[in-house]
Write a protein that holds these residues in place. Structure first.
Motif, PDB file in Angstrom:
ATOM      1  N   GLY A   1      52.239  43.077 110.660  1.00 46.07           N
ATOM      2  CA  GLY A   1      51.135  43.431 111.402  1.00 46.07           C
ATOM      3  C   GLY A   1      51.229  44.091 112.556  1.00 46.07           C
ATOM      4  N   SER A   2      50.321  45.274 112.812  1.00 49.56           N
ATOM      5  CA  SER A   2      50.292  45.940 114.113  1.00 49.56           C
ATOM      6  C   SER A   2      48.866  46.764 114.135  1.00 49.56           C
ATOM      7  CB  SER A   2      51.249  46.982 114.153  1.00 49.56           C
ATOM      8  OG  SER A   2      51.119  48.099 113.428  1.00 49.56           O
ATOM      9  N   ARG A   3      48.332  47.017 115.071  1.00 50.40           N
ATOM     10  CA  ARG A   3      47.056  47.699 115.224  1.00 50.40           C
ATOM     11  C   ARG A   3      46.928  48.909 114.482  1.00 50.40           C
ATOM     12  NH1 ARG A   3      42.496  47.489 114.068  1.00 50.40           N
ATOM     13  NH2 ARG A   3      41.469  49.272 114.496  1.00 50.40           N
ATOM     14  N   GLN A   4      48.341  49.871 114.469  1.00 45.42           N
ATOM     15  CA  GLN A   4      48.451  51.101 113.798  1.00 45.42           C
ATOM     16  C   GLN A   4      48.387  50.802 112.067  1.00 45.42           C
ATOM     17  OE1 GLN A   4      52.017  53.265 114.562  1.00 45.42           O
ATOM     18  NE2 GLN A   4      51.537  54.674 113.213  1.00 45.42           N
ATOM     19  N   LEU A   5      48.897  49.720 111.747  1.00 46.86           N
ATOM     20  CA  LEU A   5      49.124  49.297 110.473  1.00 46.86           C
ATOM     21  C   LEU A   5      47.700  48.953 109.991  1.00 46.86           C
ATOM     22  CD1 LEU A   5      50.489  48.833 107.819  1.00 46.86           C
ATOM     23  CD2 LEU A   5      51.084  46.564 108.682  1.00 46.86           C
ATOM     24  N   GLU A   6      47.110  48.129 110.825  1.00 44.04           N
ATOM     25  CA  GLU A   6      45.601  47.750 110.276  1.00 44.04           C
ATOM     26  C   GLU A   6      44.735  48.966 110.129  1.00 44.04           C
ATOM     27  OE1 GLU A   6      42.183  44.726 112.125  1.00 44.04           O
ATOM     28  OE2 GLU A   6      44.281  44.619 112.955  1.00 44.04           O
ATOM     29  N   SER A   7      44.969  49.870 111.122  1.00 42.47           N
ATOM     30  CA  SER A   7      44.239  51.127 110.871  1.00 42.47           C
ATOM     31  C   SER A   7      44.197  51.904 109.725  1.00 42.47           C
ATOM     32  CB  SER A   7      44.174  52.094 112.372  1.00 42.47           C
ATOM     33  OG  SER A   7      43.565  53.169 112.089  1.00 42.47           O
ATOM     34  N   GLN A   8      45.742  52.049 109.402  1.00 47.31           N
ATOM     35  CA  GLN A   8      46.087  52.533 107.988  1.00 47.31           C
ATOM     36  C   GLN A   8      45.616  51.885 106.971  1.00 47.31           C
ATOM     37  OE1 GLN A   8      50.296  52.751 107.842  1.00 47.31           O
ATOM     38  NE2 GLN A   8      50.368  54.260 106.240  1.00 47.31           N
ATOM     39  N   CYS A   9      45.610  50.663 106.928  1.00 43.33           N
ATOM     40  CA  CYS A   9      45.118  49.968 105.809  1.00 43.33           C
ATOM     41  C   CYS A   9      43.458  50.286 105.839  1.00 43.33           C
ATOM     42  CB  CYS A   9      45.540  48.489 105.966  1.00 43.33           C
ATOM     43  SG  CYS A   9      47.177  48.200 105.809  1.00 43.33           S
ATOM     44  N   GLU A  10      42.797  50.002 106.822  1.00 47.54           N
ATOM     45  CA  GLU A  10      41.209  50.424 106.848  1.00 47.54           C
ATOM     46  C   GLU A  10      41.192  51.781 106.180  1.00 47.54           C
ATOM     47  OE1 GLU A  10      40.040  49.173 110.716  1.00 47.54           O
ATOM     48  OE2 GLU A  10      40.450  47.100 110.456  1.00 47.54           O
ATOM     49  N   ASP A  11      41.744  52.608 106.753  1.00 43.59           N
ATOM     50  CA  ASP A  11      41.701  54.022 106.413  1.00 43.59           C
ATOM     51  C   ASP A  11      41.905  54.329 104.858  1.00 43.59           C
ATOM     52  OD1 ASP A  11      40.989  54.845 108.932  1.00 43.59           O
ATOM     53  OD2 ASP A  11      42.880  55.796 109.471  1.00 43.59           O
ATOM     54  N   ALA A  12      42.595  53.572 104.437  1.00 48.47           N
ATOM     55  CA  ALA A  12      43.004  53.421 102.916  1.00 48.47           C
ATOM     56  C   ALA A  12      41.949  52.840 102.064  1.00 48.47           C
ATOM     57  CB  ALA A  12      44.399  52.859 102.507  1.00 48.47           C
ATOM     58  N   GLY A  13      41.145  52.095 102.907  1.00 45.00           N
ATOM     59  CA  GLY A  13      39.995  51.252 101.986  1.00 45.00           C
ATOM     60  C   GLY A  13      40.128  49.902 102.161  1.00 45.00           C
ATOM     61  N   ALA A  14      41.081  49.335 102.699  1.00 43.53           N
ATOM     62  CA  ALA A  14      41.377  47.840 102.699  1.00 43.53           C
ATOM     63  C   ALA A  14      39.897  47.219 103.576  1.00 43.53           C
ATOM     64  CB  ALA A  14      42.654  47.302 103.341  1.00 43.53           C
ATOM     65  N   LEU A  15      39.375  46.220 103.202  1.00 43.39           N
ATOM     66  CA  LEU A  15      38.189  45.438 103.918  1.00 43.39           C
ATOM     67  C   LEU A  15      38.841  44.550 105.103  1.00 43.39           C
ATOM     68  CD1 LEU A  15      35.943  44.493 101.056  1.00 43.39           C
ATOM     69  CD2 LEU A  15      35.962  46.240 102.802  1.00 43.39           C
ATOM     70  N   GLY A  16      40.245  44.536 105.289  1.00 42.82           N
ATOM     71  CA  GLY A  16      40.902  43.653 106.158  1.00 42.82           C
ATOM     72  C   GLY A  16      42.294  43.660 106.074  1.00 42.82           C
ATOM     73  N   LEU A  17      42.958  42.837 106.903  1.00 37.95           N
ATOM     74  CA  LEU A  17      44.634  42.794 107.163  1.00 37.95           C
ATOM     75  C   LEU A  17      44.552  41.199 107.626  1.00 37.95           C
ATOM     76  CD1 LEU A  17      47.006  44.421 106.961  1.00 37.95           C
ATOM     77  CD2 LEU A  17      46.932  44.252 109.334  1.00 37.95           C
ATOM     78  N   ILE A  18      45.568  40.377 106.662  1.00 38.66           N
ATOM     79  CA  ILE A  18      45.724  39.240 106.961  1.00 38.66           C
ATOM     80  C   ILE A  18      47.231  39.000 107.339  1.00 38.66           C
ATOM     81  CG2 ILE A  18      46.033  36.611 106.012  1.00 38.66           C
ATOM     82  CD1 ILE A  18      43.587  37.452 104.187  1.00 38.66           C
ATOM     83  N   SER A  19      47.487  38.648 108.358  1.00 36.05           N
ATOM     84  CA  SER A  19      49.129  38.639 108.944  1.00 36.05           C
ATOM     85  C   SER A  19      49.656  37.184 108.410  1.00 36.05           C
ATOM     86  CB  SER A  19      49.071  38.633 110.230  1.00 36.05           C
ATOM     87  OG  SER A  19      48.608  40.062 110.953  1.00 36.05           O
TER      88      SER A  19
END
Length: 121
Positions: A87-105
């Protein structure tokens, strides 16, 4: 009158994560389907009703972002959440941009998974 039982597909190459999510979410009343990789997840989504996908980011073969792109292209209304140990803020942003509703670390607490799933559904 019975409440709808939501179906959650858990996709992770680590058995302990798959089974942990299964135990956590079945205790909350969800029906759980399991896939060990992105290819198996695609087959399950094509042949079963699924309300939500929880997918690991890094898996052999098709990873979480590739699976997410496939879902958004073929099943645009199917929500997905990414699970990751990276997990990182950049990765979270990348996942959200791809359409993910969230990121669980990883490692995660049971409450984090339950809250993310409830929020997505």
């Amino acid at each position: 009158m019975s409440l709808k039982q939501y179906v959650v597909l858990v996709v992770d190459d680590e058995r302990v994560v798959r089974e942990g999510c299964r135990r956590i979410l079945e205790a909350e009343g969800y029906r759980i389907l399991i896939a060990k990789d992105g290819e198996e997840a695609m087959e399950i989504v094509q042949s079963n009703h699924v309300d939500l996908v929880l997918a690991d980011l890094k898996m052999p073969g098709i990873g979480g972002l590739e699976l997410l792109a496939w879902i958004k292209s073929n099943y645009p209304g199917l929500p997905a959440i990414i699970i990751t140990g990276h997990g990182s803020r950049q990765l979270e942003s990348q996942c959200e941009d791809a359409g993910a509703l969230g990121l669980i670390s990883k490692p995660f607490m049971a409450r984090e998974v339950v809250d993310a799933v409830k929020s997505a559904l």
